[in-house]
Write a protein that holds these residues in place. Structure first.
Motif, PDB file in Angstrom:
ATOM      1  N   THR A 147       0.824  -1.206   0.000  1.00  0.00           N
ATOM      2  CA  THR A 147       0.000   0.000   0.000  1.00  0.00           C
ATOM      3  C   THR A 147       0.857   1.255   0.000  1.00  0.00           C
ATOM      4  OG1 THR A 147      -0.172   0.212   2.423  1.00  0.00           O
ATOM      5  CG2 THR A 147      -1.734  -1.252   1.341  1.00  0.00           C
ATOM      6  N   ALA A 148       2.124   1.152   0.433  1.00  0.00           N
ATOM      7  CA  ALA A 148       3.029   2.306   0.447  1.00  0.00           C
ATOM      8  C   ALA A 148       3.549   2.645  -0.939  1.00  0.00           C
ATOM      9  CB  ALA A 148       4.204   2.037   1.382  1.00  0.00           C
ATOM     10  N   ARG A 149       3.206   1.875  -1.949  1.00  0.00           N
ATOM     11  CA  ARG A 149       3.688   2.128  -3.302  1.00  0.00           C
ATOM     12  C   ARG A 149       3.135   3.427  -3.874  1.00  0.00           C
ATOM     13  NH1 ARG A 149       1.951  -2.324  -6.799  1.00  0.00           N
ATOM     14  NH2 ARG A 149       3.086  -1.065  -8.326  1.00  0.00           N
ATOM     15  N   SER A 150       2.083   3.951  -3.291  1.00  0.00           N
ATOM     16  CA  SER A 150       1.581   5.278  -3.653  1.00  0.00           C
ATOM     17  C   SER A 150       0.949   5.906  -2.420  1.00  0.00           C
ATOM     18  CB  SER A 150       0.538   5.194  -4.769  1.00  0.00           C
ATOM     19  OG  SER A 150      -0.039   6.465  -5.011  1.00  0.00           O
ATOM     20  N   GLU A 151       1.160   7.200  -2.268  1.00  0.00           N
ATOM     21  CA  GLU A 151       0.547   7.905  -1.145  1.00  0.00           C
ATOM     22  C   GLU A 151      -0.916   8.211  -1.393  1.00  0.00           C
ATOM     23  OE1 GLU A 151       2.853  11.177   0.670  1.00  0.00           O
ATOM     24  OE2 GLU A 151       4.355  10.711  -0.871  1.00  0.00           O
ATOM     25  N   TYR A 152      -1.314   8.260  -2.665  1.00  0.00           N
ATOM     26  CA  TYR A 152      -2.641   8.770  -2.996  1.00  0.00           C
ATOM     27  C   TYR A 152      -3.511   7.803  -3.799  1.00  0.00           C
ATOM     28  CZ  TYR A 152       0.265  12.821  -2.039  1.00  0.00           C
ATOM     29  OH  TYR A 152       1.158  13.691  -1.472  1.00  0.00           O
ATOM     30  N   ILE A 153      -2.898   6.853  -4.481  1.00  0.00           N
ATOM     31  CA  ILE A 153      -3.623   5.980  -5.397  1.00  0.00           C
ATOM     32  C   ILE A 153      -3.703   4.580  -4.802  1.00  0.00           C
ATOM     33  CG2 ILE A 153      -3.609   4.940  -7.699  1.00  0.00           C
ATOM     34  CD1 ILE A 153      -2.217   7.453  -8.689  1.00  0.00           C
ATOM     35  N   SER A 154      -4.873   3.979  -4.888  1.00  0.00           N
ATOM     36  CA  SER A 154      -5.090   2.648  -4.330  1.00  0.00           C
ATOM     37  C   SER A 154      -4.151   1.631  -4.957  1.00  0.00           C
ATOM     38  CB  SER A 154      -6.536   2.217  -4.553  1.00  0.00           C
ATOM     39  OG  SER A 154      -6.713   0.852  -4.220  1.00  0.00           O
ATOM     40  N   VAL A 155      -3.691   0.696  -4.146  1.00  0.00           N
ATOM     41  CA  VAL A 155      -2.819  -0.358  -4.649  1.00  0.00           C
ATOM     42  C   VAL A 155      -3.546  -1.202  -5.683  1.00  0.00           C
ATOM     43  CG1 VAL A 155      -3.460  -2.009  -2.824  1.00  0.00           C
ATOM     44  CG2 VAL A 155      -1.235  -2.197  -3.953  1.00  0.00           C
ATOM     45  N   PHE A 156      -4.866  -1.282  -5.611  1.00  0.00           N
ATOM     46  CA  PHE A 156      -5.624  -2.071  -6.574  1.00  0.00           C
ATOM     47  C   PHE A 156      -5.659  -1.394  -7.943  1.00  0.00           C
ATOM     48  CE2 PHE A 156      -7.355  -2.995  -2.344  1.00  0.00           C
ATOM     49  CZ  PHE A 156      -7.056  -4.349  -2.286  1.00  0.00           C
ATOM     50  N   ARG A 157      -5.604  -0.068  -7.958  1.00  0.00           N
ATOM     51  CA  ARG A 157      -5.517   0.648  -9.221  1.00  0.00           C
ATOM     52  C   ARG A 157      -4.113   0.537  -9.810  1.00  0.00           C
ATOM     53  NH1 ARG A 157      -6.077   7.192 -10.114  1.00  0.00           N
ATOM     54  NH2 ARG A 157      -5.427   7.185 -12.309  1.00  0.00           N
ATOM     55  N   LEU A 158      -3.110   0.580  -8.965  1.00  0.00           N
ATOM     56  CA  LEU A 158      -1.735   0.432  -9.444  1.00  0.00           C
ATOM     57  C   LEU A 158      -1.485  -0.964  -9.995  1.00  0.00           C
ATOM     58  CD1 LEU A 158       0.342   2.149  -6.603  1.00  0.00           C
ATOM     59  CD2 LEU A 158      -0.050   3.037  -8.900  1.00  0.00           C
ATOM     60  N   GLY A 159      -2.170  -1.930  -9.412  1.00  0.00           N
ATOM     61  CA  GLY A 159      -1.876  -3.328  -9.705  1.00  0.00           C
ATOM     62  C   GLY A 159      -1.082  -3.900  -8.555  1.00  0.00           C
ATOM     63  N   VAL A 160      -1.673  -4.818  -7.825  1.00  0.00           N
ATOM     64  CA  VAL A 160      -1.059  -5.310  -6.587  1.00  0.00           C
ATOM     65  C   VAL A 160       0.335  -5.860  -6.840  1.00  0.00           C
ATOM     66  CG1 VAL A 160      -1.280  -6.966  -4.705  1.00  0.00           C
ATOM     67  CG2 VAL A 160      -3.316  -5.798  -5.581  1.00  0.00           C
TER      68      VAL A 160
END
Length: 227
Positions: A147-160
């Motif tokens: 979840t720390a991979r982005s401060e603002y964007i959901s990890v599910f949108r980034l791709g887990v």
């Protein structure tokens, strides 16, 4: 066109590097502050630490370092170049990060202390309490790294699983955590107990708690405080 392209690339690279530094700092600070809080609160109210010195050392070497380094390989949030330039005087640890660090520290600390309480009062006490606290703290931090991979964007949108280095760092770190729980010689060294399926079911909600809080923080707080 060539001039525009040349000016765009360094700017994009600079923003990504700066963003990844923030993620690295954000993740490590929240994890380390939570570890300090766990030891301080438990010692204050019970007179003893829920984790041994060797468990803490293993925790810092294994579960903090590799995932934090993997955060430095992120490709950048989608739309990062559409954001307005940050104010020159804006510190790395700005208001939004401070809010996130506080919430994560509280979530990880609460999850670990609750696991310690369950181990002490439900699972038989003794080394079971410290083992459940250790497992909850270490694995919750590993999951939190995603979840720390982005401060603002959901990890599910980034791709887990879109960061290949994270997909190496976390499973390897998890395997090393499980090694001190399930390898007999390692259990003797680290003073841990063999956790059963029931033990894992008892701490599973606690392990997931910091990641859930992180995603809710993005949804309700971080986006509003981003500007």
């Amino acid at each position: 066109m060539i001039i525009m392209l040349a000016s765009w690339r360094p700017s994009s690279r600079g923003r990504i590097i700066y963003s990844n530094i923030r993620k690295f700092v954000y993740y490590l600070l929240s994890c380390n502050l939570a570890e300090i809080a766990v030891i301080f609160i438990a010692t204050l109210f019970t007179g003893g630490s829920p984790l041994s010195a060797l468990q803490l050392l293993w925790l810092n070497l294994i579960t903090d370092g590799a995932p934090a380094m993997a955060l430095g390989t992120e490709k950048g949030d989608p739309g990062i170049m559409r954001l307005p330039p940050r104010p020159p005087a804006d510190p790395i640890i700005n208001r939004s990060m401070r809010v996130g660090i506080v919430l994560q520290t509280v979530a990880i600390t609460a999850a670990t202390l609750l696991a310690y309480w369950i181990g002490s009062n439900v699972a038989g006490g003794g080394h079971y309490a410290s083992t459940m606290a250790f497992a909850t703290l270490s694995i919750s931090e590993l999951l939190r790294a995603y979840t720390a991979r982005s401060e603002y964007i959901s990890v599910f949108r980034l791709g887990v699983f879109s960061n290949k280095w994270m997909n190496i760092a976390v499973p390897v770190s998890l395997a090393l955590v499980l090694a001190v729980l399930y390898i007999p010689g390692a259990r003797e060294i680290f003073n841990t107990e063999l956790l059963s399926l029931n033990h894992w079911l008892e701490i599973l909600p606690l392990v997931l708690l910091p990641s859930v809080v992180a995603e809710l923080t993005k949804l309700f707080f971080m986006r509003k405080m981003r500007m």
